[in-house]
Scaffold this motif. Structure first.
Motif: not given
Length: 214
Positions: A57-60, A62-63, A66-67, A93
């Motif tokens: 779902v989120a591996n950067t 930025q992602k 966003a979470l 992050c």
């Protein structure tokens, strides 16, 4: 342990496992950094269970941002200290995006500026991701270094510096993994498996066990 014994020690570990790897699951430098940050006072197995849900779902950076902290917490709540780790990872992050273009830096000073990233975490990332000859001293390395006589020391930093000084260069990049795995599966804290240990004859503790009583 003298220099010849140290060389034989690592030659034996290398024969048994020529290409040791971290047991944390990751597919990018950022995933590695996140996994190591989450692994403090937690098991690799527990971290992997959480990141198998998180990374698709989120591996950067930025992602993850966003979470948000609350959203991230839902994915890692099975990991100990997950609230503080979520806070640290979000802050990390933000710095990666604002200061490093979303990339994980390859310098110790830059890594140690990241929230939740101390010397040990920085050493893991520098070693695993960038192939640098660093030594991340966790409880396993600290125990193995002292018990075997490889690099005795009263603090993790003293052990780290001792290992860097005593381990031959040809073994240095992989030594961190060999020692962690040896401590995790053979040289255990409460009941070391000396009877099935391939390096017992080179180890101070193993030799004491084999010596006849006076």
């Amino acid at each position: 342990m003298n220099d010849q014994e140290i060389a034989a020690f690592f030659q034996t570990l290398r024969r048994a496992n020529p290409s040791p790897q971290t047991e944390l699951e990751y597919a990018s430098v950022f995933e590695l950094l996140a996994a190591v940050l989450l692994s403090a006072q937690a098991t690799d197995i527990g971290v992997n269970k959480a990141t198998r849900r998180l990374f698709p779902v989120a591996n950067t950076p930025q992602k993850i941002l966003a979470l948000g902290e609350a959203g991230l917490s839902e994915y890692i709540r099975t990991i100990g200290l997950y609230r503080s780790k979520a806070k640290h990872l979000i802050a990390t992050c933000r710095i990666l995006v604002d200061k490093h273009g979303g990339q994980v830096p390859n310098k110790r000073a830059d890594l140690e500026e990241l929230p939740g990233v101390g010397r040990k975490t920085a050493n893991v990332v520098l070693n695993v991701a960038f192939g640098q000859a660093t030594m991340a001293v966790d409880t396993h390395l600290f125990r193995v270094s002292n018990r075997t006589g490889l690099a005795p020391g009263k603090t993790p930093l003293a052990v780290e510096l001792g290992l860097l000084k005593r381990i031959p260069a040809e073994f240095m990049v992989d030594a961190h993994h060999w020692l962690i795995l040896h401590g995790r599966y053979i040289c255990k804290a409460r009941q070391p498996l000396c009877g099935s240990c391939a390096v017992a004859s080179l180890c101070d503790h193993g030799r004491r066990l084999q010596s006849p009583p006076a």
